[in-house]
Design a protein around this motif. Structure first.
Motif, PDB file in Angstrom:
ATOM      1  N   GLY A  49      27.726 -71.831  53.820  1.00  0.00           N
ATOM      2  CA  GLY A  49      28.962 -72.489  53.426  1.00  0.00           C
ATOM      3  C   GLY A  49      30.173 -71.754  53.950  1.00  0.00           C
ATOM      4  N   MET A  50      31.302 -72.007  53.318  1.00  0.00           N
ATOM      5  CA  MET A  50      32.560 -71.407  53.737  1.00  0.00           C
ATOM      6  C   MET A  50      33.435 -71.216  52.495  1.00  0.00           C
ATOM      7  SD  MET A  50      35.400 -73.019  56.353  1.00  0.00           S
ATOM      8  CE  MET A  50      35.161 -74.631  55.645  1.00  0.00           C
ATOM      9  N   ASN A  51      34.127 -70.101  52.446  1.00  0.00           N
ATOM     10  CA  ASN A  51      35.099 -69.835  51.392  1.00  0.00           C
ATOM     11  C   ASN A  51      36.477 -69.739  52.030  1.00  0.00           C
ATOM     12  OD1 ASN A  51      32.886 -69.582  49.740  1.00  0.00           O
ATOM     13  ND2 ASN A  51      33.073 -67.384  49.466  1.00  0.00           N
ATOM     14  N   VAL A  52      37.460 -70.392  51.433  1.00  0.00           N
ATOM     15  CA  VAL A  52      38.839 -70.285  51.885  1.00  0.00           C
ATOM     16  C   VAL A  52      39.615 -69.554  50.797  1.00  0.00           C
ATOM     17  CG1 VAL A  52      40.929 -71.512  52.598  1.00  0.00           C
ATOM     18  CG2 VAL A  52      38.682 -72.442  53.191  1.00  0.00           C
ATOM     19  N   GLU A  53      40.216 -68.417  51.165  1.00  0.00           N
ATOM     20  CA  GLU A  53      40.998 -67.620  50.224  1.00  0.00           C
ATOM     21  C   GLU A  53      42.485 -67.785  50.529  1.00  0.00           C
ATOM     22  OE1 GLU A  53      39.808 -63.531  50.320  1.00  0.00           O
ATOM     23  OE2 GLU A  53      37.897 -63.965  49.342  1.00  0.00           O
ATOM     24  N   ILE A  54      43.261 -68.066  49.490  1.00  0.00           N
ATOM     25  CA  ILE A  54      44.699 -68.232  49.638  1.00  0.00           C
ATOM     26  C   ILE A  54      45.392 -67.260  48.683  1.00  0.00           C
ATOM     27  CG2 ILE A  54      46.637 -69.830  49.419  1.00  0.00           C
ATOM     28  CD1 ILE A  54      44.460 -72.089  49.800  1.00  0.00           C
ATOM     29  N   HIS A  55      46.096 -66.287  49.263  1.00  0.00           N
ATOM     30  CA  HIS A  55      46.880 -65.342  48.477  1.00  0.00           C
ATOM     31  C   HIS A  55      48.291 -65.895  48.388  1.00  0.00           C
ATOM     32  CE1 HIS A  55      43.922 -62.031  48.443  1.00  0.00           C
ATOM     33  NE2 HIS A  55      43.505 -62.616  49.548  1.00  0.00           N
ATOM     34  N   TYR A  56      48.843 -65.886  47.179  1.00  0.00           N
ATOM     35  CA  TYR A  56      50.167 -66.463  46.981  1.00  0.00           C
ATOM     36  C   TYR A  56      50.936 -65.665  45.934  1.00  0.00           C
ATOM     37  CZ  TYR A  56      48.585 -68.444  42.545  1.00  0.00           C
ATOM     38  OH  TYR A  56      48.120 -68.592  41.272  1.00  0.00           O
ATOM     39  N   SER A  81      43.041 -60.853  41.329  1.00  0.00           N
ATOM     40  CA  SER A  81      43.377 -60.072  42.518  1.00  0.00           C
ATOM     41  C   SER A  81      44.370 -59.000  42.097  1.00  0.00           C
ATOM     42  CB  SER A  81      43.981 -60.977  43.589  1.00  0.00           C
ATOM     43  OG  SER A  81      44.420 -60.214  44.680  1.00  0.00           O
ATOM     44  N   ARG A  82      44.282 -57.829  42.706  1.00  0.00           N
ATOM     45  CA  ARG A  82      45.170 -56.726  42.328  1.00  0.00           C
ATOM     46  C   ARG A  82      46.575 -56.890  42.890  1.00  0.00           C
ATOM     47  NH1 ARG A  82      41.239 -51.469  42.728  1.00  0.00           N
ATOM     48  NH2 ARG A  82      39.826 -52.201  41.119  1.00  0.00           N
ATOM     49  N   LYS A  83      46.681 -57.391  44.107  1.00  0.00           N
ATOM     50  CA  LYS A  83      47.992 -57.482  44.755  1.00  0.00           C
ATOM     51  C   LYS A  83      48.650 -58.819  44.465  1.00  0.00           C
ATOM     52  CE  LYS A  83      46.875 -54.279  48.452  1.00  0.00           C
ATOM     53  NZ  LYS A  83      46.759 -54.088  49.873  1.00  0.00           N
ATOM     54  N   ASN A  84      48.321 -59.820  45.245  1.00  0.00           N
ATOM     55  CA  ASN A  84      48.890 -61.162  45.066  1.00  0.00           C
ATOM     56  C   ASN A  84      47.963 -61.980  44.190  1.00  0.00           C
ATOM     57  OD1 ASN A  84      51.092 -60.739  46.794  1.00  0.00           O
ATOM     58  ND2 ASN A  84      49.883 -61.266  48.582  1.00  0.00           N
ATOM     59  N   LYS A  85      48.421 -63.133  43.824  1.00  0.00           N
ATOM     60  CA  LYS A  85      47.559 -64.072  43.122  1.00  0.00           C
ATOM     61  C   LYS A  85      46.638 -64.703  44.153  1.00  0.00           C
ATOM     62  CE  LYS A  85      51.052 -64.700  39.667  1.00  0.00           C
ATOM     63  NZ  LYS A  85      51.985 -65.574  38.989  1.00  0.00           N
ATOM     64  N   LEU A  86      45.464 -65.158  43.709  1.00  0.00           N
ATOM     65  CA  LEU A  86      44.447 -65.638  44.633  1.00  0.00           C
ATOM     66  C   LEU A  86      43.783 -66.895  44.107  1.00  0.00           C
ATOM     67  CD1 LEU A  86      42.460 -65.136  47.081  1.00  0.00           C
ATOM     68  CD2 LEU A  86      41.109 -63.755  45.495  1.00  0.00           C
ATOM     69  N   VAL A  87      43.644 -67.903  44.987  1.00  0.00           N
ATOM     70  CA  VAL A  87      42.821 -69.073  44.705  1.00  0.00           C
ATOM     71  C   VAL A  87      41.810 -69.198  45.830  1.00  0.00           C
ATOM     72  CG1 VAL A  87      44.441 -70.402  43.299  1.00  0.00           C
ATOM     73  CG2 VAL A  87      44.478 -70.660  45.759  1.00  0.00           C
ATOM     74  N   VAL A  88      40.630 -69.709  45.482  1.00  0.00           N
ATOM     75  CA  VAL A  88      39.548 -69.814  46.454  1.00  0.00           C
ATOM     76  C   VAL A  88      38.944 -71.204  46.398  1.00  0.00           C
ATOM     77  CG1 VAL A  88      37.329 -68.863  47.216  1.00  0.00           C
ATOM     78  CG2 VAL A  88      39.031 -67.350  46.167  1.00  0.00           C
ATOM     79  N   GLY A  89      38.700 -71.765  47.574  1.00  0.00           N
ATOM     80  CA  GLY A  89      37.961 -73.016  47.703  1.00  0.00           C
ATOM     81  C   GLY A  89      36.575 -72.695  48.220  1.00  0.00           C
TER      82      GLY A  89
END
Length: 145
Positions: A49-56, A81-89
């Motif tokens: 599969g594939m994971n898409v990580e978006i730091h915001y 996440s320690r630094k930015n906020k993170l969402v993953v698809g």
């Protein structure tokens, strides 16, 4: 015949109203700092599969919905996440494919993604212009017992 005409008119009007509701936002209540994807495989034969990580970053709590990437759709999940906020698809081989109407409307290149989120109980869309490719990950399968 008259019923058929009315039905046709309502179908056309509904189609246009759907397109109008898919406007892309230019100023979302968050700022994407990085977006990347990794292809993964392993665990069991043929599983990949594939994971898409978006730091915001954002001062607000964002209710993310879905991500549209490479002609597929996946739910977005908020991850710590320690630094930015993170969402993953999380995309797998049996992820939902993007329907034809949205595919034509979004008109995404290989490196672009659309994310949907809710603001004031309205579903909104934002285009990420560059999703970078990370390294492929292989998870070795569990040893046979």
């Amino acid at each position: 015949m008259k019923t058929f005409k009315l039905l046709s008119i309502f179908t056309i009007i509904f189609s246009f109203s759907q397109c109008a509701s898919l406007q892309l936002e230019n100023n979302p209540p968050f700022k994407v700092s990085t977006a990347s994807f990794i292809n993964w495989s392993g665990g069991q034969q043929g599983v990949k599969g594939m994971n898409v990580e978006i730091h915001y970053s954002s001062n607000k709590t964002i209710e993310f919905d879905k991500i549209y990437f490479e002609d597929k759709v996946a739910n977005l999940e908020v991850k710590p996440s320690r630094k930015n906020k993170l969402v993953v698809g999380f995309f797998s081989d049996n992820s939902e494919f993007l329907d034809t109407d949205k595919k034509e409307f979004f008109n995404l290149s290989k490196k672009e993604a659309i994310i949907s989120y809710k603001e004031d109980n309205k579903l909104k869309y934002y285009k990420i212009k560059e999703v970078k490719q990370g390294k492929q990950v292989f998870y070795p399968s569990a040893p046979k017992q």
